[in-house]
Design a protein around this motif. Structure first.
Motif, PDB file in Angstrom:
ATOM      1  N   ARG A  99       0.814  -1.210   0.000  1.00  0.00           N
ATOM      2  CA  ARG A  99       0.000   0.000   0.000  1.00  0.00           C
ATOM      3  C   ARG A  99       0.854   1.271   0.000  1.00  0.00           C
ATOM      4  NH1 ARG A  99      -2.443  -0.194   4.899  1.00  0.00           N
ATOM      5  NH2 ARG A  99      -1.619   1.794   5.637  1.00  0.00           N
ATOM      6  N   ASN A 100       2.025   1.206   0.586  1.00  0.00           N
ATOM      7  CA  ASN A 100       2.847   2.406   0.721  1.00  0.00           C
ATOM      8  C   ASN A 100       4.147   2.335  -0.070  1.00  0.00           C
ATOM      9  OD1 ASN A 100       1.455   4.106   3.024  1.00  0.00           O
ATOM     10  ND2 ASN A 100       1.381   1.983   3.700  1.00  0.00           N
ATOM     11  N   ALA A 101       4.916   1.276   0.131  1.00  0.00           N
ATOM     12  CA  ALA A 101       6.221   1.188  -0.514  1.00  0.00           C
ATOM     13  C   ALA A 101       6.116   1.084  -2.033  1.00  0.00           C
ATOM     14  CB  ALA A 101       6.998  -0.004   0.042  1.00  0.00           C
ATOM     15  N   TYR A 102       4.998   0.560  -2.531  1.00  0.00           N
ATOM     16  CA  TYR A 102       4.809   0.467  -3.987  1.00  0.00           C
ATOM     17  C   TYR A 102       4.932   1.846  -4.630  1.00  0.00           C
ATOM     18  CZ  TYR A 102       2.224   0.040  -8.393  1.00  0.00           C
ATOM     19  OH  TYR A 102       1.842   0.104  -9.710  1.00  0.00           O
ATOM     20  N   PHE A 103       4.201   2.813  -4.107  1.00  0.00           N
ATOM     21  CA  PHE A 103       4.246   4.166  -4.670  1.00  0.00           C
ATOM     22  C   PHE A 103       5.596   4.830  -4.406  1.00  0.00           C
ATOM     23  CE2 PHE A 103      -0.305   3.395  -4.162  1.00  0.00           C
ATOM     24  CZ  PHE A 103      -0.807   3.837  -5.362  1.00  0.00           C
ATOM     25  N   LEU A 104       6.130   4.653  -3.207  1.00  0.00           N
ATOM     26  CA  LEU A 104       7.410   5.288  -2.867  1.00  0.00           C
ATOM     27  C   LEU A 104       8.525   4.766  -3.761  1.00  0.00           C
ATOM     28  CD1 LEU A 104       7.259   5.240   1.038  1.00  0.00           C
ATOM     29  CD2 LEU A 104       6.867   7.178  -0.469  1.00  0.00           C
ATOM     30  N   TYR A 105       8.583   3.461  -3.954  1.00  0.00           N
ATOM     31  CA  TYR A 105       9.673   2.859  -4.732  1.00  0.00           C
ATOM     32  C   TYR A 105       9.680   3.373  -6.166  1.00  0.00           C
ATOM     33  CZ  TYR A 105      12.392  -0.675  -7.210  1.00  0.00           C
ATOM     34  OH  TYR A 105      13.308  -1.300  -8.021  1.00  0.00           O
ATOM     35  N   PHE A 106       8.534   3.351  -6.813  1.00  0.00           N
ATOM     36  CA  PHE A 106       8.493   3.724  -8.223  1.00  0.00           C
ATOM     37  C   PHE A 106       8.604   5.237  -8.427  1.00  0.00           C
ATOM     38  CE2 PHE A 106       6.500  -0.510  -8.545  1.00  0.00           C
ATOM     39  CZ  PHE A 106       7.315  -1.049  -9.525  1.00  0.00           C
ATOM     40  N   GLU A 107       7.991   6.029  -7.548  1.00  0.00           N
ATOM     41  CA  GLU A 107       8.042   7.477  -7.741  1.00  0.00           C
ATOM     42  C   GLU A 107       9.388   8.069  -7.347  1.00  0.00           C
ATOM     43  OE1 GLU A 107       4.661   9.209  -5.840  1.00  0.00           O
ATOM     44  OE2 GLU A 107       3.236   8.303  -7.249  1.00  0.00           O
ATOM     45  N   LEU A 108      10.169   7.358  -6.551  1.00  0.00           N
ATOM     46  CA  LEU A 108      11.524   7.796  -6.236  1.00  0.00           C
ATOM     47  C   LEU A 108      12.535   7.327  -7.277  1.00  0.00           C
ATOM     48  CD1 LEU A 108      11.700   7.267  -2.363  1.00  0.00           C
ATOM     49  CD2 LEU A 108      11.799   9.443  -3.595  1.00  0.00           C
ATOM     50  N   GLY A 109      12.096   6.518  -8.221  1.00  0.00           N
ATOM     51  CA  GLY A 109      12.981   6.042  -9.275  1.00  0.00           C
ATOM     52  C   GLY A 109      13.224   7.098 -10.345  1.00  0.00           C
ATOM     53  N   ASP A 110      14.023   6.727 -11.338  1.00  0.00           N
ATOM     54  CA  ASP A 110      14.384   7.672 -12.397  1.00  0.00           C
ATOM     55  C   ASP A 110      13.172   8.132 -13.194  1.00  0.00           C
ATOM     56  OD1 ASP A 110      17.051   7.560 -11.717  1.00  0.00           O
ATOM     57  OD2 ASP A 110      17.484   5.891 -13.071  1.00  0.00           O
ATOM     58  N   ALA A 113       7.458   7.418 -11.723  1.00  0.00           N
ATOM     59  CA  ALA A 113       6.120   6.979 -12.129  1.00  0.00           C
ATOM     60  C   ALA A 113       5.915   5.524 -11.743  1.00  0.00           C
ATOM     61  CB  ALA A 113       5.927   7.153 -13.636  1.00  0.00           C
ATOM     62  N   THR A 114       4.726   5.222 -11.238  1.00  0.00           N
ATOM     63  CA  THR A 114       4.341   3.844 -10.967  1.00  0.00           C
ATOM     64  C   THR A 114       4.014   3.150 -12.283  1.00  0.00           C
ATOM     65  OG1 THR A 114       2.038   4.515 -10.702  1.00  0.00           O
ATOM     66  CG2 THR A 114       3.421   4.471  -8.713  1.00  0.00           C
ATOM     67  N   TRP A 115       3.742   1.846 -12.198  1.00  0.00           N
ATOM     68  CA  TRP A 115       3.363   1.117 -13.415  1.00  0.00           C
ATOM     69  C   TRP A 115       2.110   1.714 -14.047  1.00  0.00           C
ATOM     70  CZ3 TRP A 115       4.375  -4.120 -10.603  1.00  0.00           C
ATOM     71  CH2 TRP A 115       5.718  -4.477 -10.775  1.00  0.00           C
ATOM     72  N   GLY A 116       1.150   2.106 -13.228  1.00  0.00           N
ATOM     73  CA  GLY A 116      -0.064   2.707 -13.769  1.00  0.00           C
ATOM     74  C   GLY A 116       0.216   4.013 -14.476  1.00  0.00           C
ATOM     75  N   LYS A 117       1.070   4.850 -13.892  1.00  0.00           N
ATOM     76  CA  LYS A 117       1.423   6.127 -14.521  1.00  0.00           C
ATOM     77  C   LYS A 117       2.192   5.905 -15.818  1.00  0.00           C
ATOM     78  CE  LYS A 117       1.508   9.179 -10.456  1.00  0.00           C
ATOM     79  NZ  LYS A 117       1.029   8.210  -9.447  1.00  0.00           N
ATOM     80  N   ARG A 118       3.046   4.896 -15.860  1.00  0.00           N
ATOM     81  CA  ARG A 118       3.802   4.630 -17.089  1.00  0.00           C
ATOM     82  C   ARG A 118       2.870   4.230 -18.227  1.00  0.00           C
ATOM     83  NH1 ARG A 118       8.899   1.055 -14.664  1.00  0.00           N
ATOM     84  NH2 ARG A 118       9.482   2.562 -13.044  1.00  0.00           N
ATOM     85  N   VAL A 119       1.857   3.428 -17.900  1.00  0.00           N
ATOM     86  CA  VAL A 119       0.900   3.002 -18.933  1.00  0.00           C
ATOM     87  C   VAL A 119       0.148   4.206 -19.493  1.00  0.00           C
ATOM     88  CG1 VAL A 119      -1.201   1.669 -19.361  1.00  0.00           C
ATOM     89  CG2 VAL A 119       0.663   0.667 -18.032  1.00  0.00           C
ATOM     90  N   THR A 120      -0.252   5.135 -18.631  1.00  0.00           N
ATOM     91  CA  THR A 120      -1.013   6.305 -19.077  1.00  0.00           C
ATOM     92  C   THR A 120      -0.115   7.458 -19.531  1.00  0.00           C
ATOM     93  OG1 THR A 120      -1.160   7.052 -16.763  1.00  0.00           O
ATOM     94  CG2 THR A 120      -2.987   5.746 -17.627  1.00  0.00           C
ATOM     95  N   GLY A 121       1.208   7.299 -19.454  1.00  0.00           N
ATOM     96  CA  GLY A 121       2.133   8.299 -19.981  1.00  0.00           C
ATOM     97  C   GLY A 121       2.271   9.544 -19.145  1.00  0.00           C
TER      98      GLY A 121
END
Length: 313
Positions: A99-110, A113-121
């Motif tokens: 619930r928490n680390a999923y968003f933190l991990y991806f949004e702190l990356g290069d 964006a999370t997987w959902g954000k990457r799909v929607t561009g």
């Protein structure tokens, strides 16, 4: 630089109601597009589906682990209270992390964006044009718990236990709906977490390095003369990456004196040169040419540097 100054300088401020001009830390105005509410909603929905799939996967793995433990030791579920308690603790931790680390991990990356954000561009960015910090990402995701996940968990647990009244159900529904619709009532499509963290979600447009060309260099036909006038060491070129090259290309295309002066002074300060005056465009064209050549050499050997903050990959 204010919007008024940008407009006077001839830069496009906005072509649609979601277009914005963001000022980078180097003082360069950059055209961006704020993500629409629909794109944000679609990304959130996809992320929730992914998180639920992960939770279901962990739950099934726990069930099989309990079944395997009972089969191996000949115990029933009632007599395996110790292992069940341990597995329950791990299950609760896993749910919290999903619930928490999923968003933190991806949004702190290069990609921010999370997987959902990457799909929607779309991607998360700092509204001040600077680098997206860990503090900002943590803040916006803590608020998401208050906006969405905690109320939904409270409502679902109350429904399962049968202790939730109609008033509580309607209050929880209105609470969640209010925060979900909040981006529709501000021009930058910000949720409350964005307001607190100083972030926004923008459309992710990545120009390719191979398509970047500073038009004035080839058009004037003096690339060799420009390159010969300024010579930069490898250390002086190593302070920037592909993102800064793209920013510099945009400055050269805009052709505004104020932007050229600001960026030339910023680069000189960064590499330890004394900024001159009157030949800012020639200096920037030379630096652009040298920096691009260095980055392309690195790419041929499988080495890339995305921006000035990252190490060579």
């Amino acid at each position: 630089m204010s919007r008024a100054k940008i407009a006077v300088a001839g830069l496009p401020v906005r072509h649609s109601k979601l277009d914005r001009v963001m000022i980078s830390p180097e003082g360069v105005p950059l055209n961006i597009s704020v993500a629409s509410a629909g794109a944000r909603a679609g990304a959130l929905l996809l992320d929730i589906v992914i998180i639920l799939a992960l939770i279901i996967g962990v739950t099934l793995a726990g069930i099989f682990a309990i079944w395997g433990f009972g089969s191996a030791f000949g115990q029933s579920l009632e007599s395996a209270e110790g292992p069940l308690s341990v597995l329950m603790v791990f299950w609760i931790i896993a749910i919290f992390l999903f619930r928490n680390a999923y968003f933190l991990y991806f949004e702190l990356g290069d990609r921010a964006a999370t997987w959902g954000k990457r799909v929607t561009g779309i991607r998360v960015a700092a509204r001040d044009g600077g680098r997206l910090t860990a503090e900002a990402v943590i803040a916006r995701n803590i608020v998401r718990d208050i906006e969405l996940f905690l109320p939904l968990m409270f409502l679902s647990s109350g429904e399962v236990s049968g202790t939730m009244s109609d008033f509580t159900a309607w209050a929880g529904f209105i609470w969640v709906l209010m925060f979900l619709l909040f981006p529709l009532f501000n021009k930058d499509r910000l949720r409350c977490g964005d307001l607190i963290a100083g972030t926004w979600v923008i459309n992710n447009v990545k120009p390719k390095l191979g398509n970047l060309v500073a038009p004035s260099v080839p058009e004037q036909g003096n690339a060799s003369a420009t390159a010969g006038r300024y010579v930069f060491s490898d250390q002086e070129l190593s302070v920037y990456g592909e993102y800064e090259l793209q920013t510099l290309e945009k400055v050269l295309r805009s052709g505004t004196d104020e932007a050229l002066d600001t960026v030339a002074a910023s680069i000189c300060e960064k590499i330890g040169w004394e900024p001159g005056s009157g030949d800012e465009r020639i200096f920037l064209e030379a630096y652009y040419t040298a920096l691009r050549a260095k980055l392309e050499r690195g790419m041929r050997f499988g080495k890339r540097r995305k921006d000035k903050f990252s190490q060579t990959e």
